[in-house]
Design an enzyme around this catalytic site. Structure first.
Site, PDB file in Angstrom:
ATOM      1  N   GLY A 110      -5.959  -4.338   7.139  1.00 30.67           N
ATOM      2  CA  GLY A 110      -7.157  -3.549   6.883  1.00 30.67           C
ATOM      3  C   GLY A 110      -8.340  -3.919   7.753  1.00 30.67           C
ATOM      4  NE  ARG A 122      -8.354  -8.021   2.947  1.00 32.93           N
ATOM      5  CZ  ARG A 122      -7.520  -6.997   3.067  1.00 32.93           C
ATOM      6  NH1 ARG A 122      -7.062  -6.383   1.997  1.00 32.93           N
ATOM      7  NH2 ARG A 122      -7.133  -6.585   4.246  1.00 32.93           N
ATOM      8  CB  VAL A 123     -12.676  -4.915  -0.295  1.00 33.00           C
ATOM      9  CG1 VAL A 123     -12.429  -3.416  -0.168  1.00 33.00           C
ATOM     10  CG2 VAL A 123     -12.992  -5.280  -1.745  1.00 33.00           C
ATOM     11  N   GLY A 124      -9.974  -4.512   1.703  1.00 31.41           N
ATOM     12  CA  GLY A 124      -9.495  -4.039   3.011  1.00 31.41           C
ATOM     13  C   GLY A 124      -9.998  -2.650   3.333  1.00 31.41           C
ATOM     14  CB  THR A 181      -0.864   0.015   1.286  1.00 29.37           C
ATOM     15  OG1 THR A 181      -1.681  -1.141   1.285  1.00 29.37           O
ATOM     16  CG2 THR A 181      -1.731   1.248   1.392  1.00 29.37           C
ATOM     17  CB  THR A 207      -0.363   1.409   5.713  1.00 23.58           C
ATOM     18  OG1 THR A 207       0.075   0.269   4.953  1.00 23.58           O
ATOM     19  CG2 THR A 207       0.701   1.748   6.737  1.00 23.58           C
ATOM     20  N   GLY A 208      -1.574  -1.271   6.812  1.00 17.04           N
ATOM     21  CA  GLY A 208      -1.511  -2.423   7.705  1.00 17.04           C
ATOM     22  C   GLY A 208      -2.732  -3.290   7.527  1.00 17.04           C
TER      23      GLY A 208
HETATM   24  N1  ASP Z   1      -4.301  -1.839   4.417  1.00 18.67           N
HETATM   25  C1  ASP Z   1      -4.111  -2.695   3.260  1.00 18.67           C
HETATM   26  C2  ASP Z   1      -5.239  -3.695   3.219  1.00 18.67           C
HETATM   27  O1  ASP Z   1      -5.581  -4.242   4.245  1.00 18.67           O
HETATM   28  C3  ASP Z   1      -2.804  -3.443   3.262  1.00 18.67           C
HETATM   29  C4  ASP Z   1      -1.543  -2.671   3.575  1.00 18.67           C
HETATM   30  O2  ASP Z   1      -1.594  -1.529   4.018  1.00 18.67           O
HETATM   31  O3  ASP Z   1      -0.460  -3.232   3.375  1.00 18.67           O
HETATM   32  O4  ASP Z   1      -5.716  -3.973   2.149  1.00 18.67           O
END
Ligand code: ASP
Length: 344
Positions: free
Chosen positions: A258, A232-234, A204, A255-256
């Site tokens: 989701g 899947r959607v974050g 991301t 970020t991280g």
């Molecule tokens: N936040 C993003 C998701 O969950 C992934 C990421 O930030 O690496 O889709």
């Protein structure tokens, strides 16, 4: 190692309103507002490069909205970053992309589960500007993109993604969330996962900008998480979770993992805390702490990070684990800042 006693103690102190971790470093320690824009900041190391095209716009007096779109487009183009069509596919072998954008007037647009389109962030902006809607998904989003003149790219995994996918297929470690949901979420193939060298693998880029008029905008674009369940959607395309802007108050991008950002309406909660008087650093810390209180011991297996920018130009960032950095640029400096984290 995760230490239950110290975890309980920390959470206890937090409930009493005390911050025991994450004294803000460098940029974030200043008590007084630094200044008004232009400023741009973006998540992870790739942000350093992404800030460059964003800054070209900002320093000429351009709009924050244009800066955050062009900045993350740069990352979507890059074959060295796991954002965009070169990224890891879902568990069925298809790359599916999510993106969102928001300006200083609460205009916002998003796309999710979008396939074979190179610049989801620009499609998100078109959704915002050319439709009465906020979000388009899947086939409908793709149809809209094509109608808007975006090319339908061939479905072909990048070399790196093909190698990673083949490797993943050997074990195909994926349990349906309906069978073992918590285990799946915490130990399954959801990103960001910790690599063998201890770094976090992520997919991301999120960007916040303030232009010379003091207006804020935010963008976020992602391939979601590698080898995710199809469909899947974050958090990244969810306005209020992955990003949020209130021009009177501030902006935040996440970020991280989701799923855990969505649970606390991450980005909008950070902005609401700034509205209530926290500075961006305190607001990011408080929402990370909220996630930790929800996840308890399972926090050791997930990474979430926020960056935030107040309407006064103050910056903050906090993560669950070390390893998260954000890239900062203003007229004086350009640097990668190591974010503070709950775990050390
Ligand atoms: N936040 C993003 C998701 O969950 C992934 C990421 O930030 O690496 O889709």
């Amino acid at each position: 190692m995760f230490n239950r006693r110290s975890f309980v103690r920390k959470v206890g102190m937090l409930s009493a309103g005390l911050t025991v971790q994450g004294a803000a470093a460098g940029l974030t320690q200043q008590k007084k507002p630094m200044k008004k824009g232009p400023i741009v900041l973006s998540t992870w190391d790739a942000g350093l490069e992404a800030n460059v095209p964003a800054w070209v716009i900002l320093e000429k007096g351009g709009l924050a909205l244009d800066a955050v779109e062009q900045g993350v487009r740069h990352t979507e183009n890059s074959i060295n970053c796991c954002v965009g069509l070169g990224a890891n596919p879902d568990r069925d072998g298809h790359v599916t992309l999510d993106a969102s954008i928001m300006d200083h007037q609460h205009n916002c647009g998003a796309v999710a589960f979008l396939e074979r389109i190179k610049h989801p962030i620009s499609v998100a902006r078109r959704v915002m500007e050319k439709t009465p809607h906020v979000m388009l998904v899947g086939e409908g989003a793709q149809q809209f993109a094509i109608a808007e003149g975006f090319a339908l790219e061939p479905e072909k995994l990048s070399k790196a993604a093909q190698a990673a996918y083949s490797n993943w297929l050997e074990k195909s470690q994926y349990k349906s969330p309906s069978i073992n949901r918590e285990n799946q979420l915490d130990h399954g193939p959801f990103a960001p996962t910790r690599l063998q060298n201890g770094e976090w693998n992520h997919d991301t880029i999120g960007m916040l900008a303030m232009d010379q008029h003091g207006n804020l905008s935010a963008s976020c674009t992602t391939s979601g998480t590698g080898f995710k369940m199809r469909g899947r959607v974050g958090d990244s395309p969810i306005i209020g979770a992955g990003l949020f802007v209130d021009n009177q108050v501030g902006a935040c991008v996440a970020t991280g993992q989701g799923e855990d950002v969505i649970r606390v309406a991450g980005a909008s909660t950070v902005v609401e805390l700034i509205r209530q008087g926290r500075n961006p650093q305190q607001a990011c810390e408080e929402v990370i702490q909220r996630i930790i209180q929800i996840k308890k011991e399972r926090s050791k297996d997930i990474q979430v990070a926020f960056i935030a920018l107040s309407s006064q130009g103050e910056v903050g960032s906090f993560a669950i684990h070390p390893g998260f950095s954000f890239a900062y640029k203003d007229a004086q400096r350009s640097e990668l800042v190591k974010a503070e984290s709950w775990f050390k």
